[in-house]
Scaffold this active site. Structure first.
Site, mmCIF file in Angstrom:
data_model
loop_
_atom_site.group_PDB
_atom_site.id
_atom_site.type_symbol
_atom_site.label_atom_id
_atom_site.label_comp_id
_atom_site.label_asym_id
_atom_site.label_seq_id
_atom_site.Cartn_x
_atom_site.Cartn_y
_atom_site.Cartn_z
ATOM 1 N N ASP A 246 0.842 -1.202 0.000
ATOM 2 C CA ASP A 246 0.000 0.000 0.000
ATOM 3 C C ASP A 246 0.878 1.252 0.000
ATOM 4 O OD1 ASP A 246 -2.321 1.464 -0.017
ATOM 5 O OD2 ASP A 246 -2.870 1.053 2.057
ATOM 6 N N ARG A 250 -0.195 8.955 0.520
ATOM 7 C CA ARG A 250 -1.061 9.036 1.712
ATOM 8 C C ARG A 250 -0.519 8.209 2.874
ATOM 9 N NH1 ARG A 250 -3.486 6.038 -2.118
ATOM 10 N NH2 ARG A 250 -3.462 3.805 -1.684
ATOM 11 N N ASN A 251 0.353 7.256 2.562
ATOM 12 C CA ASN A 251 0.888 6.379 3.608
ATOM 13 C C ASN A 251 2.354 6.651 3.944
ATOM 14 O OD1 ASN A 251 -1.505 5.070 4.118
ATOM 15 N ND2 ASN A 251 -1.179 3.607 2.451
ATOM 16 N N ASP A 264 2.067 3.035 7.657
ATOM 17 C CA ASP A 264 0.872 2.240 7.356
ATOM 18 C C ASP A 264 1.195 0.848 6.791
ATOM 19 O OD1 ASP A 264 -1.643 1.329 7.081
ATOM 20 O OD2 ASP A 264 -2.380 2.974 5.841
HETATM 21 P P1 ADP Z 1 -4.894 3.811 7.935
HETATM 22 O O1 ADP Z 1 -4.740 2.389 8.269
HETATM 23 O O2 ADP Z 1 -6.150 4.404 8.441
HETATM 24 O O3 ADP Z 1 -4.652 4.176 6.496
HETATM 25 P P2 ADP Z 1 -2.498 5.348 8.528
HETATM 26 O O4 ADP Z 1 -1.360 4.655 9.178
HETATM 27 O O5 ADP Z 1 -2.367 5.631 7.063
HETATM 28 O O6 ADP Z 1 -3.815 4.545 8.846
HETATM 29 O O7 ADP Z 1 -2.761 6.686 9.343
HETATM 30 C C1 ADP Z 1 -3.817 7.565 9.019
HETATM 31 C C2 ADP Z 1 -3.356 9.018 9.146
HETATM 32 O O8 ADP Z 1 -2.939 9.293 10.487
HETATM 33 C C3 ADP Z 1 -2.137 9.356 8.302
HETATM 34 O O9 ADP Z 1 -2.490 9.740 7.007
HETATM 35 C C4 ADP Z 1 -1.501 10.493 9.067
HETATM 36 O O10 ADP Z 1 -2.131 11.713 8.774
HETATM 37 C C5 ADP Z 1 -1.797 10.133 10.509
HETATM 38 N N1 ADP Z 1 -0.662 9.380 11.101
HETATM 39 C C6 ADP Z 1 -0.498 8.041 11.132
HETATM 40 N N2 ADP Z 1 0.645 7.687 11.742
HETATM 41 C C7 ADP Z 1 1.254 8.829 12.100
HETATM 42 C C8 ADP Z 1 2.494 9.137 12.782
HETATM 43 N N3 ADP Z 1 3.320 8.156 13.196
HETATM 44 N N4 ADP Z 1 2.801 10.428 12.975
HETATM 45 C C9 ADP Z 1 1.970 11.415 12.561
HETATM 46 N N5 ADP Z 1 0.789 11.184 11.930
HETATM 47 C C10 ADP Z 1 0.422 9.922 11.695
HETATM 48 MG MG MG Z 2 -3.307 4.767 5.251
#
Ligand code: ADP
Ligand code: MG
Length: 382
Positions: A246, A250-251, A264
């Site tokens: 993925d 966005r990730n 992610d």
């Molecule tokens: P999902 O499984 O919902 O896609 P993500 O890991 O992509 O989860 O996280 C969703 C959002 O949360 C990210 O796009 C980011 O904005 C924020 N986020 C996630 N992890 C972090 C982190 N370690 N530090 C800062 N923001 C984070």
């Molecule tokens: Mg994500």
């Protein structure tokens, strides 16, 4: 948990070092490796939804004994006699050397205490929601013992143990990695619900939002550096047999000095090749290589395809790839040989690299190590 020579403090079972909370059975099994190793965890009765305590141990294989009873009546494994606390029940078996149950003949030898990545839920303070995950919300928070700002992914407590296991898969993968371009893992809090994965907080947030806000102000050099960072992290993952599945802007997260950190790992797998047979609902079509879409066949070379799309996002200030096309249309065009166009900000060498990542035949695509080396070279010439 009785340990040699230590006095037994009167703690609630939840506070005991050998209590691992709602950590799924598969996770605790990994901690139990030798005959006599044991710990206590919590699980839910699937039918009645009742919480129960389980003694998990290793005795010629993994064994799980339900601890019957309640606060009022006391606790037992089998037979008629109850002991007032779970600790006393376990202590009785440990000290006497009597088997846990007659049938198992399993003998308690060593309490397995929580590892340093097994955090206490009370130590994590959630402060502000920053994202919405597949399994639950993502928060900015504080890890109190270290006074550290953290990001916390939560798992809704309505999800089944199976779902919780899937959720924790991400933590389990991250736990093994340590690299400047991969978000760092701090721990898992699974003493009780909601289960949380705790990571370093990356202050710049998601790369996609960053690109949409500030992408146009970045120099070619800065954009190329972001590609270098991601390739560096991906080469590390490829070397460890991890397929992300993925990879997309966005990730990725933007850290101090705009260092990119891959994040992610919710879809990632640690296998050379991974074949999916379930439905394709969750798949990010526009980022996914044709062989993965057509045959469900995933390798690191599929991540290389996604990486090409990520590069394109980086050089186009976070535009939506194949905009104006549906997923199905984009997929069909790719099959016909169409590829995302070069835009005016993209240096020739960068676009060539993207096209290499989008070779239809995965064997013709570069590996991340080659991408990384090529980009480092390109950076020198910018
Ligand atoms: P999902 O499984 O919902 O896609 P993500 O890991 O992509 O989860 O996280 C969703 C959002 O949360 C990210 O796009 C980011 O904005 C924020 N986020 C996630 N992890 C972090 C982190 N370690 N530090 C800062 N923001 C984070
Ligand atoms: Mg994500």
């Amino acid at each position: 948990c009785p340990q040699d020579e230590l006095p037994i403090p009167q703690l609630r079972i939840e506070e005991e070092e050998c209590f691992h909370g709602v950590l799924p059975r598969e996770e605790v099994q990994r901690l139990l490796t030798e005959d006599g190793d044991y710990l206590v965890r919590e699980s839910k009765n699937r039918k009645t939804n009742e919480t129960r305590y389980v003694l998990s141990m290793y005795w010629q294989g993994h064994k799980h004994f339900i601890i019957h009873g309640a606060e009022e009546t006391g606790w037992r494994f089998e037979g008629a006699s109850f002991l007032p606390t779970i600790q006393e029940l376990i202590e009785q078996r440990y000290m006497s050397g009597e088997p846990v149950t007659n049938k198992s003949q399993a003998i308690l030898k060593k309490a397995i205490v929580r590892e340093d990545w097994e955090l206490l839920n009370d130590h994590i303070h959630l402060e502000m929601q920053i994202g919405n995950g597949n399994f639950g919300e993502v928060y900015k928070g504080m890890y109190a013992p270290k006074n550290m700002v953290v990001a916390v992914k939560t798992c809704r407590d309505t999800l089944s143990e199976d779902q919780r296991k899937k959720f924790l898969q991400e933590g389990r993968i991250l736990k093994q990695y340590n690299h400047p371009n991969i978000v760092s893992f701090i721990g898992i809090a699974a003493q009780r619900q909601p289960v949380m994965i705790v990571m370093e907080f990356v202050p710049g947030g998601a790369l996609l939002s960053f690109l949409r806000k500030q992408g146009k102000q970045q120099s070619k050099r800065q954009l190329t550096q972001m590609c270098v960072d991601t390739a560096n992290g991906m080469a590390y993952l490829e070397g460890r047999g991890c397929i992300h599945r993925d990879l997309a802007a966005r990730n990725c997260l933007v850290g101090d000095n705009n260092v990119i950190k891959i994040s992610d790992f919710g879809m990632s797998r640690e296998e050379e090749e991974y074949t999916v047979s379930e439905g394709m609902k969750q798949i990010p079509i526009k980022w996914t290589a044709p062989e993965a879409l057509n045959f469900g066949k995933y390798t690191s070379l599929c991540d290389v395809w996604s990486y090409g799309i990520l590069m394109w996002e980086i050089f186009s200030a976070g535009q939506q790839p194949y905009s104006g096309m549906t997923n199905a249309q984009a997929r069909e065009k790719i099959e016909d040989g169409y590829r995302l166009p070069q835009n005016s900000q993209t240096p020739e060498s960068m676009y060539k690299l993207m096209l290499g990542c989008w070779e239809y035949n995965p064997k013709k695509r570069p590996h991340f190590k080659d991408v990384y080396d090529g980009l480092k070279d390109a950076l020198k010439r910018l």
